[in-house]
Design a protein around this motif. Structure first.
Motif, short mmCIF file in Angstrom:
data_model
loop_
_atom_site.label_atom_id
_atom_site.label_comp_id
_atom_site.label_asym_id
_atom_site.label_seq_id
_atom_site.Cartn_x
_atom_site.Cartn_y
_atom_site.Cartn_z
N VAL A 46 13.01 19.56 -11.27
CA VAL A 46 13.69 19.70 -9.88
C VAL A 46 13.96 18.01 -9.63
CG1 VAL A 46 13.03 19.66 -7.37
CG2 VAL A 46 12.25 21.65 -8.89
N TRP A 73 17.25 17.65 -11.70
CA TRP A 73 18.51 18.38 -10.68
C TRP A 73 18.78 17.84 -9.51
CZ3 TRP A 73 15.50 23.79 -10.32
CH2 TRP A 73 15.71 24.45 -11.07
N MET A 74 17.66 16.81 -9.01
CA MET A 74 18.14 16.24 -7.54
C MET A 74 19.06 14.98 -8.02
SD MET A 74 15.48 16.45 -4.80
CE MET A 74 15.42 18.02 -3.74
N VAL A 133 21.46 24.48 -13.47
CA VAL A 133 20.14 24.95 -13.08
C VAL A 133 19.71 26.01 -13.70
CG1 VAL A 133 19.66 26.32 -10.98
CG2 VAL A 133 20.97 24.38 -10.89
N THR A 146 -1.00 17.40 -5.38
CA THR A 146 -0.03 17.68 -6.55
C THR A 146 -0.92 17.14 -7.80
OG1 THR A 146 1.80 17.28 -5.06
CG2 THR A 146 2.13 17.51 -7.59
N ASN A 192 -3.74 19.42 -8.31
CA ASN A 192 -3.08 20.87 -8.97
C ASN A 192 -2.63 20.57 -10.36
OD1 ASN A 192 -3.49 22.64 -6.69
ND2 ASN A 192 -1.77 21.79 -5.70
N LEU A 193 -1.88 19.53 -10.61
CA LEU A 193 -1.47 19.52 -12.12
C LEU A 193 -2.78 19.32 -12.95
CD1 LEU A 193 1.66 17.03 -11.57
CD2 LEU A 193 1.34 19.49 -11.90
N LEU A 219 11.82 24.96 -17.04
CA LEU A 219 10.72 25.27 -16.23
C LEU A 219 9.89 26.33 -16.45
CD1 LEU A 219 11.40 24.60 -12.52
CD2 LEU A 219 9.51 26.12 -13.09
N ILE A 250 23.37 30.74 -12.20
CA ILE A 250 21.86 31.16 -12.71
C ILE A 250 21.82 32.75 -12.39
CG2 ILE A 250 20.60 30.74 -10.55
CD1 ILE A 250 18.39 30.07 -12.36
N ALA A 251 22.72 33.40 -11.28
CA ALA A 251 22.54 34.79 -11.14
C ALA A 251 23.11 35.65 -11.99
CB ALA A 251 23.16 34.72 -9.38
N SER A 296 25.94 26.15 -8.98
CA SER A 296 24.65 26.40 -9.47
C SER A 296 24.23 27.91 -9.36
CB SER A 296 23.48 25.44 -8.60
OG SER A 296 23.88 25.99 -7.06
N LEU A 297 25.10 28.57 -8.40
CA LEU A 297 24.88 29.99 -8.47
C LEU A 297 24.94 30.74 -9.86
CD1 LEU A 297 26.67 30.79 -5.20
CD2 LEU A 297 24.23 30.54 -5.50
N SER A 342 7.68 21.50 -13.31
CA SER A 342 8.42 21.78 -12.11
C SER A 342 8.87 20.67 -11.60
CB SER A 342 7.90 22.69 -11.34
OG SER A 342 6.55 22.22 -10.88
N ILE A 343 8.05 19.54 -11.29
CA ILE A 343 8.52 18.36 -10.71
C ILE A 343 9.38 17.48 -11.29
CG2 ILE A 343 7.46 16.32 -9.81
CD1 ILE A 343 4.88 17.67 -9.48
N GLY A 389 15.98 26.00 -15.16
CA GLY A 389 15.12 26.89 -14.77
C GLY A 389 14.49 27.61 -16.10
#
Lengths: 389, 397
Positions: free
Chosen positions: B367, B370-371, B350, B48, B51-52, B357, B342-343, B339-340, B363-364, B354
């Motif tokens: 997330v 959120w957690m 969320v 990670t 990558n970052l 993000l 978002i749809a 959290s649905l 992203s980390i 999003g």
């Protein structure tokens, strides 16, 4: 020889049977059924009248919309729209647009899977049914072999058939997959992975070894505490970050990992409930027979524990099946996603299309979930060895 | 003598190696697991970080003070696109809590009614409730949300042809419009009167209970409480000279003005979550009531209680013990299912996260936020429900 020969002087003893008196009028038939089931008390009567009124208010329009006014065939949106909306229906018309479902049916099943290759999906479906049905019928023998075929041979064959790229089959990349195909692939893999993983996690949580117990508890509680949407986001956004540069995962595989890990945490809690319900004497009995941990678990504890929690396990399966629809949020098109995507199709967009498509998708999901729950009730009754009535 | 031989030879005999000692084996297993998991985490962290660095993303929560730059369609607190990312997340959290709390209340009421309906003596009521439960338990929640949003609310007429409902409220494809109460001067007095009424009824309740325990005399608590809670504010309302007016929604040419608007996104999410969860709550309630043995009801009839009293005083307190633990997990499910949102574009935690993000690539951190928040909500809810459960639990010697 009749009774009168034996007891000639007992005149008051009846010598032949009488017919039973029929119950009073009103104790049988429709009137009685109505009285006991619908109009037993004034409150009941009021409730019944209210319920009948609600049904009269709801049902005829629903039946009208679903069947009578519905359009069954047609080539484009004009058959499902009124004149003002650019169609052929009279003003004020409203009805289901089954023509939309009819036109998109292949897409709902396969997504954008190449048309020339769809025989592969059909073949996999046939193999699936052939392997599953004997497994579900208790009387068919060779359950062990059958399970081996269903859980190990079938997935490998299905993988090579669906993905292709071998034996002269053209390669079909997973973004082209969609519809019911994706829903079923996700659920099958989710179920096949989450059950063993969930059992392992549950055993880990009940383990005497503190390190293993700690890791199991952390995993289970972390996953159960967050919504599946965030787990899927994590799988789709963060998994690429976790891997060395250059290693990429297929999107479908990432969703699969997310769904399977999520379901296994719930499965673990269900199985733990079963493990806790097994009396201590069973564990001690196994120990005193000299069985080691894995023999004790596999031969004594799990058969009893899993039987106890069949309803919970099937509930988790049903939940998993329903949850596969959430992959739409990370940009995949399962059955619900592809129905949703087709609302935007300019060729079919009409006020009736969304409701029709969603009712169709709901019906398909309902059939699967309902049959799973009925089968679990059947197995529960079959495996019930207790002596309660 | 013999047993001593065995215990001594068990460890010392030359044929048995220390590898067979369960304790040592346990330590080895744990060490292997520990090293494997730590190794995995080490590998992930290393990847990670690499990558970052390649993507040039600075880690850390500093981005929360940056300017958000996007609008949120509905917000209980002041928010504009100039606000910070942190405030946008707060708006998302409040929206999540909003729909979750209202959804939980509605789902509970609906679920209890349907659960009791499934046990009704009335055949028709029983069947209607059964059909409801079987339909909603076997379809995905996302589908129910879509159905309300795309199938029902989006095809409502335009604002110009709004459906008018009682109390000057209107329904159209932009949502539900209803009059909002405007309180005049001294209206605070009514609120104070309500508080006093609540406090007094609580005191009356305690006093009446004590007296009933001591003397057996029953005081009409519910009627007194109702009189206090309704009467006192009403009195204050009259005394302050009716300081209440309504702002009615006005039907304009293109839109409605005035009143309060509930957006279709919220309405769809709220209705779907309530209807979906109510089916599960109904089954829990049914199982709870069936779980109280028939002897309890018969015994209370034998004591001379009327059916209503038997239900309220004997059956329900015992059923609640069975109902509460699964009920609390349903409440958690409803909160997580929100959290649905978002749809369909309802700006919950969320959905807002999003968006952030996508804008920042953090992203980390997102997330992790959120957690932490969802885990926190879970812990708070289960803590509350455990407290309630402990209050209702069977008191044994």
């Amino acid at each position: 020889m009749t009774n009168s020969d034996l007891t000639p002087d007992l005149k008051y003893v009846r010598t032949e049977m009488t017919h039973g008196i029929s119950p009073p009028r009103g104790e049988h038939g429709l009137a009685n059924w109505l009285r006991t089931n619908l109009f037993a008390t004034p409150v009941d009567a009021a409730l019944s009248v209210l319920a009948i009124l609600v049904l009269v208010w709801l049902l005829p329009p629903m039946i009208n919309w679903l069947f009578v006014n519905a359009v069954w065939t047609g080539a484009d949106r004009s058959v499902c729209t009124t004149a003002a909306q650019g169609g052929i229906q009279p003003e004020g018309w409203s009805g289901a647009c089954w023509a939309f479902v009819d036109a998109k049916f292949q897409q709902f099943l396969y997504g954008r899977y190449p048309i020339d290759e769809r025989w592969r999906v059909k073949l996999v479906a046939v193999l699936f049914v052939l392997a599953l049905v004997p497994l579900l019928i208790p009387k068919v023998p060779h359950k062990g072999l059958n399970a081996l075929v269903f859980f190990f041979v079938f997935p490998i064959v299905a993988f090579f058939l669906l993905v292709g790229g071998w034996f002269g089959l053209p390669y079909v990349e997973t973004p082209l997959w969609g519809g019911l195909l994706v829903t079923l692939v996700l659920s099958f893999v989710g179920i096949a992975v989450s059950l063993p993983l969930g059992i392992l996690l549950a055993l880990g949580r009940r383990s005497q070894l503190p390190v293993i117990k700690l890791f199991s508890v952390i995993f289970i509680e972390m996953v159960r505490g967050v919504p599946l949407v965030t787990v899927l986001f994590m799988a789709s956004v963060m998994l690429p970050l976790f891997l060395p540069p250059g290693v990429t995962f297929d999107k479908l595989l990432r969703a699969l990992i997310g769904v399977a890990l999520f379901a296994s945490a719930y499965m673990a809690e269900v199985v733990r409930g079963g493990l806790q319900a097994i009396p201590k004497g069973q564990y001690e009995g196994a120990d005193s027979l000299g069985l080691n941990y894995w023999h004790k678990t596999a031969l004594i504890v799990l058969p009893q524990a899993l039987k106890l929690v069949i309803p919970g396990i099937v509930n988790t399966f049903i939940g998993l099946f329903k949850d596969t629809s959430l992959v739409y949020i990370i940009g995949m098109f399962d059955l619900l996603g592809i129905v949703r995507q087709n609302f935007a199709d300019a060729n079919w967009a009409s006020p009736q299309t969304p409701a029709t498509g969603l009712i169709f998708a709901g019906f398909v999901f309902w059939i699967f979930c309902f049959s799973m729950s009925r089968y679990s009730m059947f197995m529960e009754r079959r495996l019930d060895t207790s002596h309660k009535n | 003598m013999a047993s001593q031989d065995i215990t001594e030879s068990g460890r010392e005999s030359p044929g048995v190696s220390w590898l067979y000692d369960p304790k040592i084996r346990g330590i080895i297993y744990q060490a292997v697991t520990f090293i494997a998991i730590i190794g995995l985490i080490w590998w992930i962290v290393g990847n990670t970080v690499a990558n970052l660095q390649r993507a040039n993303i600075a880690s850390g929560f500093g981005f929360l003070n940056g300017r958000a730059g996007f609008d949120i369609s509905q917000s209980p607190i002041a928010y504009s696109s100039d606000a910070t990312y942190g405030r946008a997340l707060l708006v998302g959290l409040l929206n999540t809590l909003n729909v979750a709390v209202i959804g939980i209340v509605t789902a509970s009421i609906l679920g209890f009614l349907i659960g009791i309906g499934r046990l009704s003596r009335n055949w028709l009521v029983r069947k209607i409730c059964l059909v409801y439960v079987e339909i909603f338990r076997n379809v995905p929640p996302l589908l129910v949300i879509f159905f309300w949003y795309f199938g029902v609310l989006s095809v409502l007429p335009q604002a110009r042809e709004s459906i008018s409902l009682p109390f000057s409220s209107y329904l159209n494809n932009r949502g539900f419009f209803f009059p909002v109460a405007v309180w005049g001067e001294n209206a605070g007095l009514i609120g104070i009167a309500l508080l006093i009424g609540l406090a007094l009824s609580f005191l009356v309740f305690r006093w009446a209970r004590k007296r009933q325990m001591a003397t057996g005399q029953i005081f009409p608590v519910y009627r007194t409480a109702a009189a206090l809670i309704v009467g006192l504010p009403l009195l204050a309302f009259v005394v302050t000279g009716f300081p209440l007016s309504f702002d009615y929604p006005q039907l304009g040419t293109f839109n409605l003005s005035g009143g309060t608007q509930i957006r279709p996104e919220f309405l769809a999410l709220f209705l779907a979550l309530s209807f979906y969860t109510a089916a599960f709550i109904a089954e829990i309630v049914r199982a709870g009531i069936l779980g109280v043995s028939r002897g309890q009801t018969e015994a209370s009839y034998a004591l001379g209680l009327r059916p209503g009293q038997a239900m309220r005083l004997v059956v329900i307190p015992q059923a609640l013990r069975i109902i509460i633990p699964p009920l609390s997990s349903q409440y958690l499910n409803l909160t997580k299912n929100s959290s649905l949102a978002i749809a369909i574009g309802y700006p919950d935690l969320v959905a807002v996260g999003g968006t952030i993000l996508n804008q920042t690539g953090q992203s980390i951190e997102i997330v992790a936020i959120w957690m932490v928040i969802y885990l926190g909500l879970s812990l708070i809810t289960s803590g509350l429900m455990n407290w309630f459960n402990a209050k209702m639990a069977l008191v044994e010697r």
